[in-house]
Design a protein around this motif. Structure first.
Motif, PDB file in Angstrom:
ATOM      1  N   THR A 132      51.014   4.546  16.807  1.00  0.00           N
ATOM      2  CA  THR A 132      51.225   3.231  17.421  1.00  0.00           C
ATOM      3  C   THR A 132      51.879   3.410  18.783  1.00  0.00           C
ATOM      4  N   GLY A 133      51.762   2.381  19.584  1.00  0.00           N
ATOM      5  CA  GLY A 133      52.489   2.345  20.855  1.00  0.00           C
ATOM      6  C   GLY A 133      52.071   3.397  21.868  1.00  0.00           C
ATOM      7  N   GLY A 134      50.875   3.936  21.718  1.00  0.00           N
ATOM      8  CA  GLY A 134      50.380   4.913  22.689  1.00  0.00           C
ATOM      9  C   GLY A 134      50.920   6.322  22.483  1.00  0.00           C
ATOM     10  N   ARG A 135      51.518   6.585  21.304  1.00  0.00           N
ATOM     11  CA  ARG A 135      52.085   7.920  21.054  1.00  0.00           C
ATOM     12  C   ARG A 135      50.981   8.917  20.680  1.00  0.00           C
TER      13      ARG A 135
ATOM     14  N   ASP B 180      54.726 -10.559  22.535  1.00  0.00           N
ATOM     15  CA  ASP B 180      55.414 -10.480  23.819  1.00  0.00           C
ATOM     16  C   ASP B 180      54.501 -10.615  25.031  1.00  0.00           C
ATOM     17  N   VAL B 181      53.248 -10.185  24.873  1.00  0.00           N
ATOM     18  CA  VAL B 181      52.351 -10.184  26.021  1.00  0.00           C
ATOM     19  C   VAL B 181      52.253 -11.585  26.645  1.00  0.00           C
ATOM     20  N   PHE B 182      52.352 -12.631  25.810  1.00  0.00           N
ATOM     21  CA  PHE B 182      52.222 -13.999  26.333  1.00  0.00           C
ATOM     22  C   PHE B 182      53.513 -14.477  26.991  1.00  0.00           C
TER      23      PHE B 182
ATOM     24  N   GLY C 200      45.717  -9.527  29.729  1.00  0.00           N
ATOM     25  CA  GLY C 200      45.457  -8.184  30.225  1.00  0.00           C
ATOM     26  C   GLY C 200      46.736  -7.356  30.251  1.00  0.00           C
ATOM     27  N   ARG C 201      46.560  -6.039  30.170  1.00  0.00           N
ATOM     28  CA  ARG C 201      47.709  -5.122  30.293  1.00  0.00           C
ATOM     29  C   ARG C 201      47.320  -4.012  31.253  1.00  0.00           C
ATOM     30  N   ILE C 202      48.235  -3.673  32.141  1.00  0.00           N
ATOM     31  CA  ILE C 202      47.977  -2.577  33.078  1.00  0.00           C
ATOM     32  C   ILE C 202      49.008  -1.485  32.830  1.00  0.00           C
ATOM     33  N   GLY C 203      48.518  -0.272  32.604  1.00  0.00           N
ATOM     34  CA  GLY C 203      49.421   0.849  32.328  1.00  0.00           C
ATOM     35  C   GLY C 203      50.198   1.243  33.575  1.00  0.00           C
ATOM     36  N   PRO C 204      51.312   1.939  33.413  1.00  0.00           N
ATOM     37  CA  PRO C 204      52.046   2.434  34.581  1.00  0.00           C
ATOM     38  C   PRO C 204      51.284   3.597  35.241  1.00  0.00           C
TER      39      PRO C 204
ATOM     40  N   LEU D  68      52.484  -2.000  26.342  1.00  0.00           N
ATOM     41  CA  LEU D  68      53.653  -2.574  27.030  1.00  0.00           C
ATOM     42  C   LEU D  68      54.903  -1.735  26.781  1.00  0.00           C
ATOM     43  N   HIS D  69      55.024  -1.204  25.558  1.00  0.00           N
ATOM     44  CA  HIS D  69      56.203  -0.376  25.250  1.00  0.00           C
ATOM     45  C   HIS D  69      56.181   0.954  25.997  1.00  0.00           C
ATOM     46  N   GLY D  70      55.027   1.314  26.496  1.00  0.00           N
ATOM     47  CA  GLY D  70      54.929   2.546  27.278  1.00  0.00           C
ATOM     48  C   GLY D  70      55.011   2.247  28.769  1.00  0.00           C
ATOM     49  N   GLY D  71      55.501   1.084  29.128  1.00  0.00           N
ATOM     50  CA  GLY D  71      55.686   0.763  30.545  1.00  0.00           C
ATOM     51  C   GLY D  71      54.584  -0.087  31.153  1.00  0.00           C
TER      52      GLY D  71
END
Ligand SMILES: Nc1ncnc2c1ncn2[C@@H]1O[C@H](COP(=O)(O)OP(=O)(O)O)[C@@H](O)[C@H]1O
Ligand SMILES: [Mg+2]
Length: 384
Positions: free
Chosen positions: A157-160, A333-335, A246-250, A258-261
């Protein structure tokens, strides 16, 4: 008379609860709808006397206080796994109390979800080609077919623990980038196909990993992006898309969590920036919404009813929508982060409205929790 909703949570180190601010909001909305929200963990359950030492939020004093309660008529399971000890506790609770009513349930790992969803002809065209990791040879063949490949732990989870492999031009091998099990960014390195399993020795590829066709999601500045959709049951028991953002990675990240920045942006803005015309944006949005509803319906037919799923979607440069992942315990949280507070509030309210719907439907024969069969079920092994 108000009714009760139990939130099943898990203590983090120091007896901290992970999502306490979400539970507080849930309690406040619950009050408005005539539902008393109680939060508890398996540690708070007194098995012998069928009672729970639960937390209740007091709006007047703005604080949480403990009270002994009986088993609530419906339970919102928000437990995520943090280590073997927690896993054992929560599995024991779920196995012991199978006869309780649950608003949410664990679904399956990424690999099993992929296999289940491929049965559905409406969903299959939206699934990136995926295999369970077997060996180096299989990986090499997969890399020949797809210019971008993602390797992901099926229960991550969370991009790990996610790695992206990008084929370099002129047979110069692959660019390997990703995040380790602690979510630290791994710097990009050039590798040959044969070296990949060596570089990832100790990651448990054979037992834990899936290998997936990568969708090209890099924006002009090199950052990756995708979408998080929330599908929920409404107060009438119907699936609805509550929202999608939408989500944009760092920078330097191959994941957008989102938890990965990652940062959040409205779906419309994101689609307009990429595809320009209103018509195209509308048709992509429609395809995504239809897919989200098909996925929820298909999983419900397989697993039984549940209240919500967070669906990670990708839209490739041609506008085709792909499914990346289904989350059974989504954050909303995204909203909040895109400032879409109307959707954010709806996302908190809906599980309560659906709980009320389920309880009303079942209201006819009154069940005494003491009469419920709370005996331990025969030990089932999890198919991870
Ligand atoms: N097949 C893929 N193609 C492109 N990007 C992907 C792919 N799979 C995952 N990603 C990226 O990695 C992120 C995390 O992957 P995901 O499957 O959602 O696992 P997790 O459970 O860790 O969130 C996604 O949100 C997306 O940014
Ligand atoms: Mg995800």
């Amino acid at each position: 008379m108000s009714t009760q909703l139990g939130v099943l949570a898990m203590y983090m180190p120091g007896r901290k609860l992970e999502e306490l601010s979400f539970y507080r909001k849930l309690s406040v909305y619950g009050q408005k709808l005539g539902v008393d929200v109680f939060v508890f963990t398996p540690d708070d359950v007194d098995d012998n006397r069928s009672r729970i030492h639960a937390l209740a939020y007091n709006q007047a004093t703005r604080s949480w206080t403990r009270r002994w309660i009986g088993f609530p008529p419906i339970i919102y399971d928000r437990c995520r796994y943090h280590g073997a000890d927690n896993y054992r506790k929560i599995t024991r609770f779920r196995q012991k109390y199978t006869k309780l009513r649950y608003l949410s349930r664990p679904l399956a790992n990424k690999w099993n979800i992929h296999r289940l969803l491929s049965e559905n002809e409406n969903i299959a065209p939206h699934l990136p080609s995926t295999v369970h990791y077997k060996n180096r040879k299989q990986l090499e063949q997969f890399l020949k077919k797809h210019p971008i490949v993602y390797m992901k732990p099926k229960s991550g989870t969370g991009g790990r623990g996610i790695v992206r492999l990008q084929r370099l031009r002129g047979g110069r091998g692959y660019l390997m980038q990703g995040r380790d099990a602690e979510r630290r960014i791994l710097p990009a390195t050039k590798v040959t196909a044969a070296r990949i399993p060596v570089r990832l020795a100790g990651w448990g590829l054979q037992s834990k990993y899936i290998v997936q066709q990568g969708i090209p999601l890099e924006l002009k500045d090199g950052r990756v992006h995708d979408y998080r959709m929330l599908v929920q049951k409404d107060g009438q028991g119907k699936w609805q898309v509550t929202g999608c953002a939408g989500r944009i990675g760092p920078p330097f990240s191959v994941t957008s969590n989102l938890h990965g920045g990652g940062t959040a942006i409205s779906m419309e803005t994101m689609l307009k920036n990429r595809f320009g015309t209103e018509e195209k944006v509308k048709s992509i949005k429609e395809a995504a919404y239809t897919l989200g509803l098909h996925i929820a319906q298909h999983l419900e037919a397989k697993f039984g009813t549940f209240c919500e799923a967070g669906i990670d979607l990708a839209v490739d440069p041609s506008g085709h929508v792909w499914l990346l992942e289904v989350n059974p315990k989504p954050s909303r949280d995204v909203f909040r982060l895109t400032g879409d507070l109307q959707t954010y509030r709806k996302a908190i309210r809906r599980p309560i409205e659906f709980a009320l719907h389920l309880l009303e439907k079942k209201a006819a024969p009154k069940t005494d929790t003491k009469l419920l069969n709370l005996a331990p079920q025969s030990q089932q092994s999890e198919s991870h």
